[in-house]
Design an enzyme around this catalytic site. Structure first.
Site, PDB file in Angstrom:
ATOM      1  N   ARG A  53      53.445  23.515  28.421  1.00 44.84           N
ATOM      2  CA  ARG A  53      52.496  23.379  29.537  1.00 44.84           C
ATOM      3  C   ARG A  53      51.868  21.973  29.531  1.00 44.84           C
ATOM      4  O   ARG A  53      51.670  21.359  30.576  1.00 44.84           O
ATOM      5  CB  ARG A  53      51.418  24.471  29.449  1.00 44.84           C
ATOM      6  CG  ARG A  53      50.516  24.510  30.653  1.00 44.84           C
ATOM      7  CD  ARG A  53      49.636  25.741  30.679  1.00 44.84           C
ATOM      8  NE  ARG A  53      48.648  25.737  29.611  1.00 44.84           N
ATOM      9  CZ  ARG A  53      47.817  26.741  29.365  1.00 44.84           C
ATOM     10  NH1 ARG A  53      47.871  27.844  30.108  1.00 44.84           N
ATOM     11  NH2 ARG A  53      46.934  26.680  28.394  1.00 44.84           N
ATOM     12  N   LYS A 152      46.661  21.234  33.670  1.00 44.32           N
ATOM     13  CA  LYS A 152      45.475  21.391  32.821  1.00 44.32           C
ATOM     14  C   LYS A 152      44.921  19.991  32.567  1.00 44.32           C
ATOM     15  O   LYS A 152      45.152  19.389  31.513  1.00 44.32           O
ATOM     16  CB  LYS A 152      45.844  22.128  31.530  1.00 44.32           C
ATOM     17  CG  LYS A 152      44.645  22.776  30.861  1.00 44.32           C
ATOM     18  CD  LYS A 152      45.069  23.844  29.899  1.00 44.32           C
ATOM     19  CE  LYS A 152      43.942  24.258  28.983  1.00 44.32           C
ATOM     20  NZ  LYS A 152      42.713  24.694  29.637  1.00 44.32           N
ATOM     21  N   GLU A 185      40.311  32.840  39.607  1.00 46.90           N
ATOM     22  CA  GLU A 185      40.182  32.929  38.155  1.00 46.90           C
ATOM     23  C   GLU A 185      38.745  32.625  37.765  1.00 46.90           C
ATOM     24  O   GLU A 185      37.927  32.282  38.614  1.00 46.90           O
ATOM     25  CB  GLU A 185      41.152  31.966  37.456  1.00 46.90           C
ATOM     26  CG  GLU A 185      40.936  30.503  37.795  1.00 46.90           C
ATOM     27  CD  GLU A 185      41.872  29.552  37.042  1.00 46.90           C
ATOM     28  OE1 GLU A 185      42.440  29.937  36.010  1.00 46.90           O
ATOM     29  OE2 GLU A 185      42.018  28.408  37.500  1.00 46.90           O
TER      30      GLU A 185
HETATM   31  N1  PMP Z   1      42.102  29.304  33.551  1.00 47.31           N
HETATM   32  C1  PMP Z   1      41.476  28.189  33.185  1.00 47.31           C
HETATM   33  C2  PMP Z   1      40.821  27.355  34.237  1.00 47.31           C
HETATM   34  C3  PMP Z   1      41.439  27.797  31.827  1.00 47.31           C
HETATM   35  O1  PMP Z   1      40.827  26.679  31.465  1.00 47.31           O
HETATM   36  C4  PMP Z   1      42.048  28.630  30.860  1.00 47.31           C
HETATM   37  C5  PMP Z   1      41.964  28.284  29.409  1.00 47.31           C
HETATM   38  N2  PMP Z   1      42.923  27.362  29.032  1.00 47.31           N
HETATM   39  C6  PMP Z   1      42.700  29.795  31.292  1.00 47.31           C
HETATM   40  C7  PMP Z   1      42.711  30.103  32.646  1.00 47.31           C
HETATM   41  C8  PMP Z   1      43.393  30.698  30.325  1.00 47.31           C
HETATM   42  O2  PMP Z   1      44.578  30.083  29.889  1.00 47.31           O
HETATM   43  P1  PMP Z   1      45.197  30.408  28.459  1.00 47.31           P
HETATM   44  O3  PMP Z   1      45.385  31.873  28.399  1.00 47.31           O
HETATM   45  O4  PMP Z   1      46.487  29.658  28.441  1.00 47.31           O
HETATM   46  O5  PMP Z   1      44.219  29.924  27.460  1.00 47.31           O
END
Ligand code: PMP
Length: 301
Positions: A53, A152, A185
């Site tokens: 990612r 990200k 989210e």
């Molecule tokens: N959404 C956002 C905006 C985030 O920052 C995160 C944390 N990285 C997640 C969702 C969850 O992603 P992950 O399960 O890969 O940590």
């Protein structure tokens, strides 16, 4: 506890000396990317998935990481080892690096690669037992055609604003809607609903990170025989869900018991959520990169 050793572009330096330039475009413009990973009993959970990612985010913003994915994984392992951690949180940060004061990223010749491994700041167990109260906030999610939430990036101001609104509403987390009013989210986690035994989560094209915990939870749920659907939904659907929970590397699987003062289900963590909390905690020591393989003792021999 002594100082942490931080990896910074080729060197390990004590925390107090780990500093970036004020001309770094990560600092000046949020120009960079990051990842957050967890180490469970010496296993960097889904290390490859996080690194992929990261490299995909880098490709999207045209940032050349001057290391292969294997090399980066090795220094990540080294950072955990040097800090003698078995359970930890790892933050990988790649900024565009120092340039001039203008926006042009091509003035930045050396991306800064930073790896921090530290103790995990766990949410209190009480939150998992009782569940979270959350709200929806006025701030909308960045639209994918403006700044795609699948990247990200170090530009987390959208998420910071949401956190401010959550805290001002007296809760710890909040939900973002997209520009059309569909639920996307949380500020740092993905959302799931349970309705009539089915798991529902928004498709990430609405504007959400492709969460690695989200993916794991979908796999775990399917393996248990639950139907999992990715479909757009609104605040109303959240209010009338049987169960609701959030997922993320830091939070793992955390129950939500009220949204905008509407009690979800019976106001306690539901049975499907509880089952997934348990299963998630079971799988995190598998499927990753072992930091201390030499110390694994085969007790079945
Ligand atoms: N959404 C956002 C905006 C985030 O920052 C995160 C944390 N990285 C997640 C969702 C969850 O992603 P992950 O399960 O890969 O940590």
């Amino acid at each position: 506890m002594g100082e942490r050793l931080i990896y910074m572009s080729g060197k390990f330096v004590p925390q107090s000396e780990a500093k970036v330039s004020v001309f770094d475009h990560g600092f000046l413009y949020g120009d960079g990317i990051f990842e957050g990973l967890r180490v469970y009993e010496g296993n960097i959970y889904k290390s490859r998935e996080h690194l992929i990612r990261l490299y995909e985010s880098a490709k999207s913003i045209m940032l050349d990481i001057p290391m292969t994915i294997d090399e980066l994984e090795e220094v990540m392992v080294e950072t955990v080892k040097k800090n003698d951690l078995r359970n930890a949180y790892i933050r990988l940060v790649i900024s565009r690096g120092p340039g001039d004061l203008g926006l042009d990223p091509f003035t930045c010749k050396n991306p800064e690669i930073i790896i921090i491994a530290d103790q995990v700041r766990l949410f209190p167990q009480e939150l998992y037992d009782k569940g979270l109260d959350i709200v929806t906030v006025p701030t909308r999610r960045n639209t994918p055609d403006a700044l795609n939430p699948k990247i990200k990036s170090l530009n987390y101001l959208n998420n910071v604003l949401v956190k401010i609104e959550a805290r001002r509403a007296g809760v710890l987390e909040a939900l973002m809607l997209n520009h059309e009013g569909y639920v996307c989210e949380g500020s740092g986690d993905n959302i799931f609903l349970v309705k009539k035994g089915k798991l529902i989560t928004p498709p990430t094209y609405l504007g959400a990170l492709e969460g690695i915990t989200r993916e794991t939870v979908m796999e775990l749920a399917k393996a248990k025989g639950y139907e999992v659907v990715e479909t757009p939904f609104t605040r109303h659907d959240v209010y009338v869900a049987d169960e609701c929970f959030l997922t993320g590397t830091a939070a793992e699987v955390i129950p939500v018991i009220s949204v905008d003062d509407r009690i979800v289900g019976d106001g306690t963590p539901g049975p499907v959520t509880k089952e997934l909390i348990q299963s998630y905690r079971q799988v995190v020591t598998e499927d990753g990169r072992q930091v201390y393989p030499e110390k694994v003792v085969n007790i079945t021999a």
